[in-house]
Design a protein around this motif. Structure first.
Motif, PDB file in Angstrom:
ATOM      1  N   THR A 442       0.565  -1.285   0.080  1.00  0.00           N
ATOM      2  CA  THR A 442      -0.111  -0.269   0.010  1.00  0.00           C
ATOM      3  C   THR A 442       0.942   1.160   0.200  1.00  0.00           C
ATOM      4  O   THR A 442       2.044   1.157   0.133  1.00  0.00           O
ATOM      5  N   TYR A 454      -8.285  -1.248   3.735  1.00  0.00           N
ATOM      6  CA  TYR A 454      -8.139  -0.073   2.782  1.00  0.00           C
ATOM      7  C   TYR A 454      -9.411   0.887   3.486  1.00  0.00           C
ATOM      8  O   TYR A 454     -10.348   0.316   4.045  1.00  0.00           O
ATOM      9  N   VAL A 495     -12.098   0.683  -3.134  1.00  0.00           N
ATOM     10  CA  VAL A 495     -10.861  -0.207  -2.563  1.00  0.00           C
ATOM     11  C   VAL A 495      -9.983  -0.560  -3.789  1.00  0.00           C
ATOM     12  O   VAL A 495      -8.735  -0.392  -3.587  1.00  0.00           O
ATOM     13  N   GLN A 498      -8.038   2.178  -5.588  1.00  0.00           N
ATOM     14  CA  GLN A 498      -6.633   2.503  -4.780  1.00  0.00           C
ATOM     15  C   GLN A 498      -5.511   1.353  -4.886  1.00  0.00           C
ATOM     16  O   GLN A 498      -4.416   1.618  -5.182  1.00  0.00           O
ATOM     17  N   MET A 499      -6.011   0.477  -4.963  1.00  0.00           N
ATOM     18  CA  MET A 499      -5.200  -0.820  -4.999  1.00  0.00           C
ATOM     19  C   MET A 499      -4.355  -0.905  -6.304  1.00  0.00           C
ATOM     20  O   MET A 499      -3.394  -1.041  -6.592  1.00  0.00           O
ATOM     21  N   ASP A 502      -1.902   1.340  -6.500  1.00  0.00           N
ATOM     22  CA  ASP A 502      -0.695   0.995  -5.157  1.00  0.00           C
ATOM     23  C   ASP A 502       0.124   0.102  -6.100  1.00  0.00           C
ATOM     24  O   ASP A 502       1.482  -0.065  -6.008  1.00  0.00           O
ATOM     25  N   PRO A 763      -5.684   3.272   6.727  1.00  0.00           N
ATOM     26  CA  PRO A 763      -6.521   3.330   5.543  1.00  0.00           C
ATOM     27  C   PRO A 763      -5.977   4.361   4.570  1.00  0.00           C
ATOM     28  O   PRO A 763      -5.346   5.314   4.821  1.00  0.00           O
ATOM     29  N   THR A 764      -5.706   3.996   3.231  1.00  0.00           N
ATOM     30  CA  THR A 764      -5.162   4.825   2.415  1.00  0.00           C
ATOM     31  C   THR A 764      -5.691   6.368   2.451  1.00  0.00           C
ATOM     32  O   THR A 764      -7.031   6.141   2.519  1.00  0.00           O
TER      33      THR A 764
END
Length: 790
Positions: A442, A454, A495, A498-499, A502, A763-764
């Motif tokens: 992350t 996340y 989620v 964002q992943m 990442d 969390p991001t």
């Protein structure tokens, strides 16, 4: 004699030029007996080396002249020896035989769709479209392109493949007198016959033969059959712009067919159409003003050939497409157009991998779970729902069953192989696979696993993206801190957006390509995390089959064998090398069992009474505006992808399926066709009847839980960008992240490693800057993917 005396003597003798100076005399030790340099002949000239004596200019020129003379004599001999043969295009046409995997008959094709017409029945400007497309010098050349032929022969000899460049005369000779085989002897015969034909026949005779024997796709040989197939009219009634499209088709009939073409294929077809008309203007065959006023003539919908009713036509077409690609790949055809002509010419016995029993079971599942509930007379939207499905054996790559649409006669496009609809959230497992395969972390350095936490806030802006992107979750639901496992179960867009960032979207798309997705031309942008690209059920079945096969590449194949009296085809092995580590593939499988047991597919699949304890992994998908809905799932021995596509019955444009079969939303309005509804129901009805004995996944994984974790992070308050989840494992899911129902069955896969630690990662974060422009989202990312996710 001194220099002055020497000069005076020359002047007296009438010589004005100074004599050539002698070289300095060599030293005594470097002279021979006669005073010449050592190693030189007595005359003083240096000796020639052996190489210089062997390769003199006279000998080189003489050799070249001799070789040219031999080539000329050989060609004269060939010219005298080779006669114009009798036409064989019609005589060589035979039936193709298609069989099920058990050897029983599926179909027999071979009725020739050809009707020759006199050139006088083809409008003059339509005739010119073919000349403008293929051979502008046709009316004044000798019938051959020596440069192009020499290049083709050289490429064939050197194994570089083949290329075009032949004249209309040469193409006619290839179509009517010879064959499509790419050999040196065939090319030389083509050259000689073309020269003779051009001397013996008129240009009109040759042009008529060419347009009457060429293959245009849709099973049509000749311009009359093509005019009927594409514009439902006779050749004599064609307009110049329609003729230009038919002329353009000859370069790639299958790729340029408007009913089959991808977006790229349509662009190429239009570019070729423009090329033809522009060439006509340059040749003064078409007025520039009229040319500018012309619009592209979109062809009519195709008509199915006799004997192709029901699913048969879809299966035959899919087998033909795979065979044609192999003919090109193995150098037996120059282009896909040539390959298609070879297949259509007949003489093939093609055995498919299709299992007759499973094919019948798939058709029955679609009919009972969906078709029987559609009523276009009652609801117009019901007429826009197009189902497609593919079932694959992950251990062999065999396509065991395929559903292409309601009827090949009614809907020509194969819904199982079309790739113009978004796969939506069925792409999420690819993102997780990329993270696990790469050992990604992350933004704050935490390894990405099924237990990674996340921020699941709907619409939150991803961190680290060059463009602003904050996709909403389904129904804009906020989840707060949430594990990857639960995010997969619930299909949480924020989620996985964002992943993807990442991991790196370039890495995500690279893994997608390795797993089996055609990623050519796709941008590696965050929006792809929503599955916003195009994909087919066949493609998605291959991707999930690779996951099911522990990371070893599976390329679905519909052909078991293809035999011909004149050609042998060796099919590549559908099972390839490992493209992602086994632990990564098995962990994704483990996570996807949670989607079935505690996620968006639980009602239709997990609670199905026919399941009988069978372990299942899978993922639902519902695209933006409900234009497509998917369920792709698998057991250890069977992978099946089911897609429903909203297609306007008249215009064939993509349209929403909302309200189909009378679905009603909780609000009282029309309900969405979600991936967990009819696609999952079709999947379950088919799979649980076709899977055989109940089986368990053999997984090599130490990451992740196979079902909903025994805890879910529950913040005491709404998290801020810098806050961490302030909780400890509670042993009970919180209200915001608990499943929509309590499973009444036992989990199908126990966690290989129970989570014991308190999640500590942050969390991001939400970026503090302003939202930047997203070229894929004019609304700044706030509306992209609305209602997508399931």
């Amino acid at each position: 004699m001194g220099r002055a005396e020497e000069r005076r003597a020359r002047q007296r003798g009438g010589h004005r030029a100074a004599p050539r100076r002698r070289r300095s005399a060599p030293t005594a030790g470097a002279t021979g007996s006669a005073g010449a340099p050592a190693g030189a002949p007595a005359g003083g000239k240096p000796a020639k080396s052996f190489i210089r004596r062997l390769f003199t200019w006279k000998k080189i020129l003489g050799t070249l002249f001799g070789m040219c003379l031999l080539v000329i004599l050989a060609f004269i001999g060939l010219y005298l020896y080779v006669d114009i043969p009798a036409g064989n295009a019609a005589a060589q046409l035979q039936s193709n035989i298609y069989k099920y995997s058990d050897g029983t008959m599926l179909a027999r094709t071979g009725d020739l769709n050809r009707e020759s017409v006199d050139l006088s029945e083809v409008p003059k400007d339509v005739q010119h479209t073919f000349v403008a497309a293929e051979n502008k010098s046709f009316y004044h050349d000798a019938g051959v392109d020596l440069k192009g032929t020499a290049r083709g022969v050289l490429n064939t000899l050197m194994g570089r493949g083949t290329q075009g460049g032949s004249t209309i005369t040469q193409q006619y000779v290839k179509n009517y007198y010879l064959d499509q085989n790419q050999t040196v002897s065939r090319k030389l015969n083509e050259l000689v016959i073309s020269l003779k034909l051009d001397r013996q026949k008129s240009k009109d005779y040759i042009l008529a033969g060419y347009i009457n024997t060429s293959y245009y796709g849709r099973g049509a040989y000749g311009i009359q059959a093509a005019a009927q197939a594409y514009y439902h009219k006779d050749a004599k009634d064609l307009k110049v712009q329609e003729g230009a499209y038919l002329a353009a088709l000859l370069q790639a009939p299958n790729q340029y067919d408007w009913a089959l073409a991808t977006d790229t294929g349509k662009k190429l077809a239009q570019a070729r159409w423009n090329y033809v008309l522009d060439n006509m203007v340059k040749q003064n065959w078409l007025d520039a003003g009229k040319r500018q006023a012309m619009t592209f003539p979109v062809p009519k919908a195709p008509k199915a050939a006799p004997g192709m009713k029901g699913q048969t036509g879809y299966l035959v077409d899919a087998a033909n497409v795979q065979l044609e690609k192999q003919l090109v790949a193995q150098g037996k055809a120059n282009t896909l157009g040539d390959a298609e002509a070879l297949v259509r010419k007949g003489g093939w016995t093609i055995t498919l991998n299709i299992d007759k029993k499973k094919q019948r079971q798939l058709e029955q599942a679609v009919s009972e779970q969906l078709i029987g509930k559609l009523d276009a007379k009652k609801r117009s939207v019901d007429g826009n729902v197009q189902p497609g499905a593919v079932s694959v054996d992950p251990t062999t790559g065999k396509v065991l069953a395929m559903y292409g649409g309601p009827d090949y006669f009614k809907h020509f496009t194969n819904n199982a192989t079309r790739r113009d609809y978004q796969p939506a959230s069925t792409f999420k497992p690819v993102i997780l696979a990329a993270a696990l395969a790469d050992g990604a972390t992350t933004q704050d350095g935490q390894p990405i696993t099924a237990s990674t936490v996340y921020d699941g806030t709907s619409g939150r802006q991803v961190v680290g993206s060059k463009v602003g992107f904050g996709p909403p979750n389904e129904d804009k639901q906020d989840y707060g801190p949430i594990t990857v496992q639960t995010a997969m179960n619930k299909s949480v867009n924020s989620v996985f957006a964002q992943m993807g960032v990442d991991v790196g979207m370039s890495k995500v798309m690279d893994v997608a390509g390795k797993l089996g997705m055609d990623t050519k031309g796709m941008e590696a942008v965050p929006a792809q995390t929503l599955g916003s690209m195009g994909a087919s059920p066949l493609e998605m079945a291959g991707i999930y089959a690779t996951l099911d096969n522990h990371g070893k590449k599976v390329t679905p194949t519909i052909i078991k064998s293809a035999d011909h009296k004149d050609s042998s085809i060796t099919l590549p092995d559908p099972i390839g090398d490992e493209v992602i580590p086994r632990t990564a593939a098995d962990t994704v499988t483990s996570v996807l069992t949670g989607v079935v047991d505690d996620g968006t597919a639980s009602k239709s699949v997990a609670d199905n009474p026919a399941r009988d304890g069978q372990q299942v992994a899978g993922k639902t998908g519902t695209s933006d505006n409900n234009k497509s809905a998917w369920f792709t799932g698998y057991t250890p021995g069977l992978v099946t992808s089911v897609g429903l596509f909203g297609e306007d019955a008249k215009t064939h444009a993509q349209v929403p399926m909302t309200g189909a079969t009378g679905l009603v939303a909780p609000s009282g309005g029309p309900g969405r066709v979600a991936g967990g509804s009819y696609p999952a129901k079709i999947w379950a009805a088919y799979t649980f009847g076709a899977m055989g004995d109940v089986s368990k996944f053999d997984l090599d994984t130490t990451q992740g839980a196979a079902v909903q974790p025994t805890y879910t992070p529950t913040p005491s308050s709404q998290p801020t960008p810098s806050s961490k989840p302030s909780h400890s494992p509670s042993g009970k899911p919180s209200t915001s992240t608990s499943p929509s129902h309590t499973p009444t069955h036992s989990p199908t896969q126990s966690p290989t490693q129970s989570p014991t630690q308190t999640p500590t990662q942050t969390p991001t974060q939400t970026p503090t800057g302003t939202i930047t422009d997203n070229p894929l989202d004019p609304g700044g990312g706030q509306n992209f993917g609305q209602n997508a996710g399931q």
